[in-house]
Write a protein that holds these residues in place. Structure first.
Motif, PDB file in Angstrom:
ATOM      1  N   ARG A  42       4.832  -5.262 -11.596  1.00 51.59           N
ATOM      2  CA  ARG A  42       3.439  -5.708 -11.711  1.00 51.59           C
ATOM      3  C   ARG A  42       3.213  -7.014 -10.954  1.00 51.59           C
ATOM      4  NH1 ARG A  42       3.464  -6.084 -17.053  1.00 51.59           N
ATOM      5  NH2 ARG A  42       2.352  -4.197 -17.613  1.00 51.59           N
ATOM      6  N   ARG A  43       4.195  -7.903 -11.020  1.00 51.58           N
ATOM      7  CA  ARG A  43       4.055  -9.218 -10.379  1.00 51.58           C
ATOM      8  C   ARG A  43       4.048  -9.126  -8.858  1.00 51.58           C
ATOM      9  NH1 ARG A  43       8.658 -11.967 -13.000  1.00 51.58           N
ATOM     10  NH2 ARG A  43       8.388 -10.792 -14.916  1.00 51.58           N
ATOM     11  N   PHE A  44       4.705  -8.094  -8.339  1.00 54.46           N
ATOM     12  CA  PHE A  44       4.806  -7.964  -6.878  1.00 54.46           C
ATOM     13  C   PHE A  44       3.487  -7.527  -6.246  1.00 54.46           C
ATOM     14  CE2 PHE A  44       5.736  -5.337  -3.110  1.00 54.46           C
ATOM     15  CZ  PHE A  44       6.382  -6.291  -2.324  1.00 54.46           C
ATOM     16  N   TYR A  45       2.722  -6.733  -6.964  1.00 52.63           N
ATOM     17  CA  TYR A  45       1.538  -6.122  -6.342  1.00 52.63           C
ATOM     18  C   TYR A  45       0.256  -6.872  -6.662  1.00 52.63           C
ATOM     19  CZ  TYR A  45       4.613  -2.379  -5.080  1.00 52.63           C
ATOM     20  OH  TYR A  45       5.639  -1.671  -4.538  1.00 52.63           O
TER      21      TYR A  45
ATOM     22  N   GLU B 145       0.799  -1.223   0.000  1.00 50.67           N
ATOM     23  CA  GLU B 145       0.000   0.000   0.000  1.00 50.67           C
ATOM     24  C   GLU B 145       0.831   1.273   0.000  1.00 50.67           C
ATOM     25  OE1 GLU B 145      -3.787  -0.079   1.750  1.00 50.67           O
ATOM     26  OE2 GLU B 145      -3.210  -1.727   3.069  1.00 50.67           O
ATOM     27  N   ILE B 146       2.138   1.114  -0.198  1.00 51.69           N
ATOM     28  CA  ILE B 146       2.961   2.318  -0.237  1.00 51.69           C
ATOM     29  C   ILE B 146       3.796   2.367  -1.514  1.00 51.69           C
ATOM     30  CG2 ILE B 146       3.067   2.482   2.288  1.00 51.69           C
ATOM     31  CD1 ILE B 146       5.842   1.367   2.250  1.00 51.69           C
ATOM     32  N   GLY B 147       4.215   3.566  -1.844  1.00 52.42           N
ATOM     33  CA  GLY B 147       5.123   3.764  -2.974  1.00 52.42           C
ATOM     34  C   GLY B 147       6.354   4.483  -2.445  1.00 52.42           C
ATOM     35  N   VAL B 148       7.518   3.935  -2.738  1.00 56.52           N
ATOM     36  CA  VAL B 148       8.752   4.457  -2.141  1.00 56.52           C
ATOM     37  C   VAL B 148       9.752   4.779  -3.243  1.00 56.52           C
ATOM     38  CG1 VAL B 148      10.692   3.856  -0.646  1.00 56.52           C
ATOM     39  CG2 VAL B 148       8.384   3.096  -0.053  1.00 56.52           C
ATOM     40  N   VAL B 149      10.326   5.942  -3.177  1.00 56.41           N
ATOM     41  CA  VAL B 149      11.352   6.287  -4.162  1.00 56.41           C
ATOM     42  C   VAL B 149      12.571   6.892  -3.484  1.00 56.41           C
ATOM     43  CG1 VAL B 149      11.902   7.556  -6.250  1.00 56.41           C
ATOM     44  CG2 VAL B 149       9.566   6.782  -5.870  1.00 56.41           C
ATOM     45  N   PHE B 150      13.682   6.184  -3.602  1.00 51.68           N
ATOM     46  CA  PHE B 150      14.947   6.696  -3.088  1.00 51.68           C
ATOM     47  C   PHE B 150      15.844   7.059  -4.258  1.00 51.68           C
ATOM     48  CE2 PHE B 150      13.369   5.086   0.760  1.00 51.68           C
ATOM     49  CZ  PHE B 150      14.039   5.772   1.759  1.00 51.68           C
ATOM     50  N   GLY B 151      16.446   8.227  -4.170  1.00 55.35           N
ATOM     51  CA  GLY B 151      17.333   8.661  -5.245  1.00 55.35           C
ATOM     52  C   GLY B 151      18.704   8.019  -5.087  1.00 55.35           C
ATOM     53  N   GLY B 152      19.688   8.620  -5.700  1.00 48.34           N
ATOM     54  CA  GLY B 152      21.050   8.121  -5.543  1.00 48.34           C
ATOM     55  C   GLY B 152      21.299   6.881  -6.363  1.00 48.34           C
ATOM     56  N   VAL B 153      21.237   5.736  -5.699  1.00 49.65           N
ATOM     57  CA  VAL B 153      21.565   4.496  -6.397  1.00 49.65           C
ATOM     58  C   VAL B 153      20.478   4.149  -7.409  1.00 49.65           C
ATOM     59  CG1 VAL B 153      22.301   2.113  -6.062  1.00 49.65           C
ATOM     60  CG2 VAL B 153      22.497   3.748  -4.192  1.00 49.65           C
ATOM     61  N   ASP B 154      20.870   3.872  -8.607  1.00 54.60           N
ATOM     62  CA  ASP B 154      19.906   3.472  -9.616  1.00 54.60           C
ATOM     63  C   ASP B 154      20.423   2.222 -10.303  1.00 54.60           C
ATOM     64  OD1 ASP B 154      17.898   5.616 -11.702  1.00 54.60           O
ATOM     65  OD2 ASP B 154      17.733   3.492 -11.244  1.00 54.60           O
TER      66      ASP B 154
ATOM     67  N   GLU C 257      -3.834  -2.325 -14.279  1.00 54.09           N
ATOM     68  CA  GLU C 257      -3.170  -2.087 -15.563  1.00 54.09           C
ATOM     69  C   GLU C 257      -3.719  -0.846 -16.281  1.00 54.09           C
ATOM     70  OE1 GLU C 257      -0.474  -3.592 -16.503  1.00 54.09           O
ATOM     71  OE2 GLU C 257      -0.335  -2.645 -18.490  1.00 54.09           O
ATOM     72  N   SER C 258      -5.021  -0.621 -16.153  1.00 54.96           N
ATOM     73  CA  SER C 258      -5.559   0.534 -16.877  1.00 54.96           C
ATOM     74  C   SER C 258      -5.095   1.835 -16.221  1.00 54.96           C
ATOM     75  CB  SER C 258      -7.083   0.474 -16.998  1.00 54.96           C
ATOM     76  OG  SER C 258      -7.656   0.468 -15.729  1.00 54.96           O
ATOM     77  N   ALA C 259      -4.958   1.821 -14.886  1.00 51.88           N
ATOM     78  CA  ALA C 259      -4.417   3.011 -14.209  1.00 51.88           C
ATOM     79  C   ALA C 259      -2.978   3.236 -14.670  1.00 51.88           C
ATOM     80  CB  ALA C 259      -4.458   2.829 -12.689  1.00 51.88           C
TER      81      ALA C 259
ATOM     82  N   LEU D 179       1.138   4.685  -8.242  1.00 52.69           N
ATOM     83  CA  LEU D 179      -0.299   4.921  -8.399  1.00 52.69           C
ATOM     84  C   LEU D 179      -0.987   3.715  -9.030  1.00 52.69           C
ATOM     85  CD1 LEU D 179      -0.254   8.627  -9.604  1.00 52.69           C
ATOM     86  CD2 LEU D 179      -0.666   7.755  -7.303  1.00 52.69           C
ATOM     87  N   SER D 180      -0.221   2.904  -9.773  1.00 54.57           N
ATOM     88  CA  SER D 180      -0.803   1.750 -10.445  1.00 54.57           C
ATOM     89  C   SER D 180      -1.111   0.619  -9.472  1.00 54.57           C
ATOM     90  CB  SER D 180       0.134   1.232 -11.537  1.00 54.57           C
ATOM     91  OG  SER D 180       0.424   2.269 -12.428  1.00 54.57           O
ATOM     92  N   HIS D 181      -0.558   0.675  -8.289  1.00 53.78           N
ATOM     93  CA  HIS D 181      -1.002  -0.311  -7.287  1.00 53.78           C
ATOM     94  C   HIS D 181      -1.729   0.411  -6.159  1.00 53.78           C
ATOM     95  CE1 HIS D 181       2.348   0.293  -4.359  1.00 53.78           C
ATOM     96  NE2 HIS D 181       3.068   0.544  -5.432  1.00 53.78           N
TER      97      HIS D 181
END
Ligand SMILES: Nc1ncnc2c1ncn2[C@@H]1O[C@H](COP(=O)(O)OP(=O)(O)O)[C@@H](O)[C@H]1O
Ligand SMILES: [Mg+2]
Length: 248
Positions: free
Chosen positions: A100-103, A76-85, A108-110, A143-145
């Motif tokens: 997609r497989r994790f959530y 239920e959360i979305g996390v974004v850390f910068g730096g390491v990519d 898909e339409s969102a 937002l897609s999950h």
């Protein structure tokens, strides 16, 4: 009800201590976590999310203990850390396929809708995206999950002023219906002027103040000088706190 509650969060590194950090975030609000480089912002966010193991503290997310319900909370959360990519050479489509497989509640339409709205091309590689587009892609995934809580570490750093403004406008839109909240760290006070409802100010691993923006500024009125005829700006609060002789 709080979407996130942090109580007494403590993390000790050899030469730094995050010391009993507490704050809470309600639904439909944006909180900026502000502090200079090295103040402990990333450590706070990582400790909340168990990305580093905290020494002490309670984290409640969406009404339940985060450590006891980590997998459910992460849905239920979305996390974004910068730096390491890690994914520079990957196409967005490949990253999406893994995500997609994790959530369990992937929509898909969102996803298609947000990719279109943010002008993102699935066939591009991560390295071909600008910093602003990368953040937007991460937001599209979140937002897609149907993530309710978005946590970003310095999402606006390295963005040009126009992309930064776009992103802050998007943040406001995302919380408008009261169903989501955003917690993001920044060292840029203008981000908060534009975008934050609440501010948590961290200095040397401790929370100096955590409050709704206006009361936050009010709580620093003691830093006003006789020549200040108006209220302090956030930038003045931060500069005077960091540089002041009255070592708050
Ligand atoms: N893995 C680590 N091991 C030891 N010290 C660390 C580690 N991560 C961060 N620190 C130290 O913790 C302090 C706070 O860092 P950080 O949370 O990244 O600050 P900010 O994100 O506010 O710039 C810094 O002094 C940093 O050197
Ligand atoms: Mg950081």
């Amino acid at each position: 009800m709080n979407i996130l509650s942090v109580q007494g969060l403590t993390k000790q590194y050899p030469s730094f201590t995050l010391q009993s950090v507490s704050f809470s975030l309600s639904y439909g609000r944006i909180m900026g976590l502000i502090g200079v480089n090295g103040a402990g912002k990333t450590t706070t966010l990582k400790s909340i999310l168990n990305m580093v193991c905290p020494d002490d503290g309670q984290i409640e997310m969406l009404g339940r203990s985060f450590p006891d319900n980590e997998l459910a909370c992460k849905q239920e959360i979305g996390v974004v850390f910068g730096g390491v990519d890690f994914y520079q050479h990957k196409k967005l489509r490949d990253i999406t396929n893994v995500t997609r497989r994790f959530y369990t509640n992937w929509d898909e339409s969102a996803y298609q809708k947000y990719m279109q709205e943010f002008n993102l091309d699935e066939l591009k590689q991560v390295k071909q995206l600008s910093a602003g587009m990368r953040v937007k892609y991460s937001i599209a995934l979140a937002l897609s999950h149907h993530a309710k809580l978005l946590i970003f570490d310095e999402p606006t750093s390295g963005l040009d002023p126009v992309s930064r403004d776009d992103l802050l406008v998007l943040f406001r839109q995302l919380i408008k219906d009261g169903q989501r909240s955003i917690l993001f760290s920044t060292h840029i006070t203008s981000d908060l002027e534009k975008c934050a409802d609440d501010i948590t100010y961290i200095k040397k691993g401790k929370v100096l103040a955590s409050a709704e923006k206006e009361s936050f500024i009010q709580s620093f009125q003691h830093l006003k000088e006789p020549s200040d005829s108006r209220g302090l700006t956030l930038e003045e609060v931060m500069l005077r706190t960091e540089r002041g002789s009255n070592n708050v």
